[in-house]
Design a protein around this motif. Structure first.
Motif, mmCIF file in Angstrom:
data_model
loop_
_atom_site.group_PDB
_atom_site.id
_atom_site.type_symbol
_atom_site.label_atom_id
_atom_site.label_comp_id
_atom_site.label_asym_id
_atom_site.label_seq_id
_atom_site.Cartn_x
_atom_site.Cartn_y
_atom_site.Cartn_z
ATOM 1 N N ALA A 1 0.863 -1.107 0.026
ATOM 2 C CA ALA A 1 -0.023 -0.212 -0.043
ATOM 3 C C ALA A 1 0.851 1.292 -0.096
ATOM 4 C CB ALA A 1 -0.902 -0.215 1.330
ATOM 5 N N GLY A 2 1.894 1.094 0.763
ATOM 6 C CA GLY A 2 2.729 2.381 0.933
ATOM 7 C C GLY A 2 3.627 2.592 -0.566
ATOM 8 N N ALA A 3 4.091 1.310 -1.026
ATOM 9 C CA ALA A 3 4.673 1.687 -2.402
ATOM 10 C C ALA A 3 3.478 2.071 -3.458
ATOM 11 C CB ALA A 3 5.113 0.382 -2.799
ATOM 12 N N THR A 4 2.331 1.765 -3.370
ATOM 13 C CA THR A 4 1.310 2.204 -4.310
ATOM 14 C C THR A 4 1.381 3.653 -4.258
ATOM 15 O OG1 THR A 4 0.384 0.011 -4.524
ATOM 16 C CG2 THR A 4 -0.897 1.878 -5.136
ATOM 17 N N LEU A 5 1.120 4.188 -2.843
ATOM 18 C CA LEU A 5 0.900 5.381 -2.450
ATOM 19 C C LEU A 5 1.967 6.260 -2.999
ATOM 20 C CD1 LEU A 5 -1.296 5.344 0.883
ATOM 21 C CD2 LEU A 5 -2.069 5.843 -1.479
ATOM 22 N N PHE B 1 3.935 10.206 -9.518
ATOM 23 C CA PHE B 1 3.235 10.543 -10.818
ATOM 24 C C PHE B 1 2.447 11.909 -10.699
ATOM 25 C CE2 PHE B 1 3.102 5.907 -11.446
ATOM 26 C CZ PHE B 1 4.259 6.072 -12.457
ATOM 27 N N VAL B 2 1.767 12.188 -9.686
ATOM 28 C CA VAL B 2 1.004 13.301 -9.689
ATOM 29 C C VAL B 2 1.949 14.473 -9.406
ATOM 30 C CG1 VAL B 2 -0.357 14.775 -7.843
ATOM 31 C CG2 VAL B 2 -0.798 12.412 -8.511
ATOM 32 N N TYR C 1 5.112 14.569 -10.997
ATOM 33 C CA TYR C 1 5.577 14.646 -12.033
ATOM 34 C C TYR C 1 4.514 15.582 -13.016
ATOM 35 C CZ TYR C 1 6.873 13.311 -16.958
ATOM 36 O OH TYR C 1 7.282 13.556 -18.310
ATOM 37 N N PHE C 2 3.338 15.248 -12.991
ATOM 38 C CA PHE C 2 2.372 15.752 -13.813
ATOM 39 C C PHE C 2 2.167 17.210 -13.402
ATOM 40 C CE2 PHE C 2 -1.757 17.741 -14.548
ATOM 41 C CZ PHE C 2 -2.171 17.550 -15.845
ATOM 42 N N GLY C 3 2.142 17.478 -12.175
ATOM 43 C CA GLY C 3 1.977 19.011 -11.546
ATOM 44 C C GLY C 3 3.170 20.038 -11.785
ATOM 45 N N LEU C 4 4.546 19.326 -12.053
ATOM 46 C CA LEU C 4 5.655 20.120 -11.952
ATOM 47 C C LEU C 4 6.065 20.022 -13.599
ATOM 48 C CD1 LEU C 4 7.684 19.289 -9.053
ATOM 49 C CD2 LEU C 4 6.523 21.202 -9.448
ATOM 50 N N TYR C 5 5.762 19.184 -14.449
ATOM 51 C CA TYR C 5 6.483 19.234 -15.744
ATOM 52 C C TYR C 5 5.465 18.802 -16.856
ATOM 53 C CZ TYR C 5 8.808 17.646 -20.029
ATOM 54 O OH TYR C 5 9.604 17.669 -21.270
ATOM 55 N N SER C 6 4.801 17.935 -16.825
ATOM 56 C CA SER C 6 3.909 17.362 -17.727
ATOM 57 C C SER C 6 2.566 18.374 -18.288
ATOM 58 C CB SER C 6 3.240 15.766 -17.453
ATOM 59 O OG SER C 6 2.586 15.596 -18.566
ATOM 60 N N ARG C 7 1.978 18.933 -17.122
ATOM 61 C CA ARG C 7 0.922 19.981 -17.590
ATOM 62 C C ARG C 7 1.350 20.970 -18.595
ATOM 63 N NH1 ARG C 7 -0.409 23.878 -13.032
ATOM 64 N NH2 ARG C 7 1.596 24.079 -12.009
ATOM 65 N N HIS C 8 2.862 21.342 -18.467
ATOM 66 C CA HIS C 8 3.085 22.462 -19.470
ATOM 67 C C HIS C 8 3.514 22.071 -20.726
ATOM 68 C CE1 HIS C 8 3.067 25.244 -16.181
ATOM 69 N NE2 HIS C 8 3.701 24.535 -15.310
ATOM 70 N N HIS C 9 3.259 20.582 -20.896
ATOM 71 C CA HIS C 9 4.014 20.135 -22.041
ATOM 72 C C HIS C 9 2.859 19.239 -22.937
ATOM 73 C CE1 HIS C 9 7.869 21.245 -19.944
ATOM 74 N NE2 HIS C 9 8.168 21.155 -21.066
ATOM 75 N N LEU C 10 1.832 19.393 -22.474
ATOM 76 C CA LEU C 10 0.753 18.606 -23.106
ATOM 77 C C LEU C 10 0.225 19.356 -24.359
ATOM 78 C CD1 LEU C 10 -1.438 17.261 -20.193
ATOM 79 C CD2 LEU C 10 0.096 15.909 -21.456
#
Length: 54
Positions: free
Chosen positions: A12-16, A22-23, A25-34
């Motif tokens: 459970a800890g590894a999954t979280l 991933f969240v 990564y999306f918040g800092l990088y990916s949302r600006h490059h979509l």
């Protein structure tokens, strides 16, 4: 997946942790490059530019 959280705290800890990465990564990088626009918005922008040229 819910059973993982009830049975194995390590899994459970590894999954979280993976989800948090991933969240982050999306918040800092990916949302600006979509892709910025849907195809219909791009076609509308191209039509507007073509109108301005004629």
């Amino acid at each position: 997946m819910i059973a993982t959280f009830l049975v194995d705290p390590v899994a459970a800890g590894a999954t979280l942790g993976a989800f948090a990465l991933f969240v982050l990564y999306f918040g800092l990088y990916s949302r600006h490059h979509l892709a910025a626009a849907a195809p219909d918005e791009e076609f509308a922008a191209l039509a507007k530019v073509e109108e301005e040229l004629t």
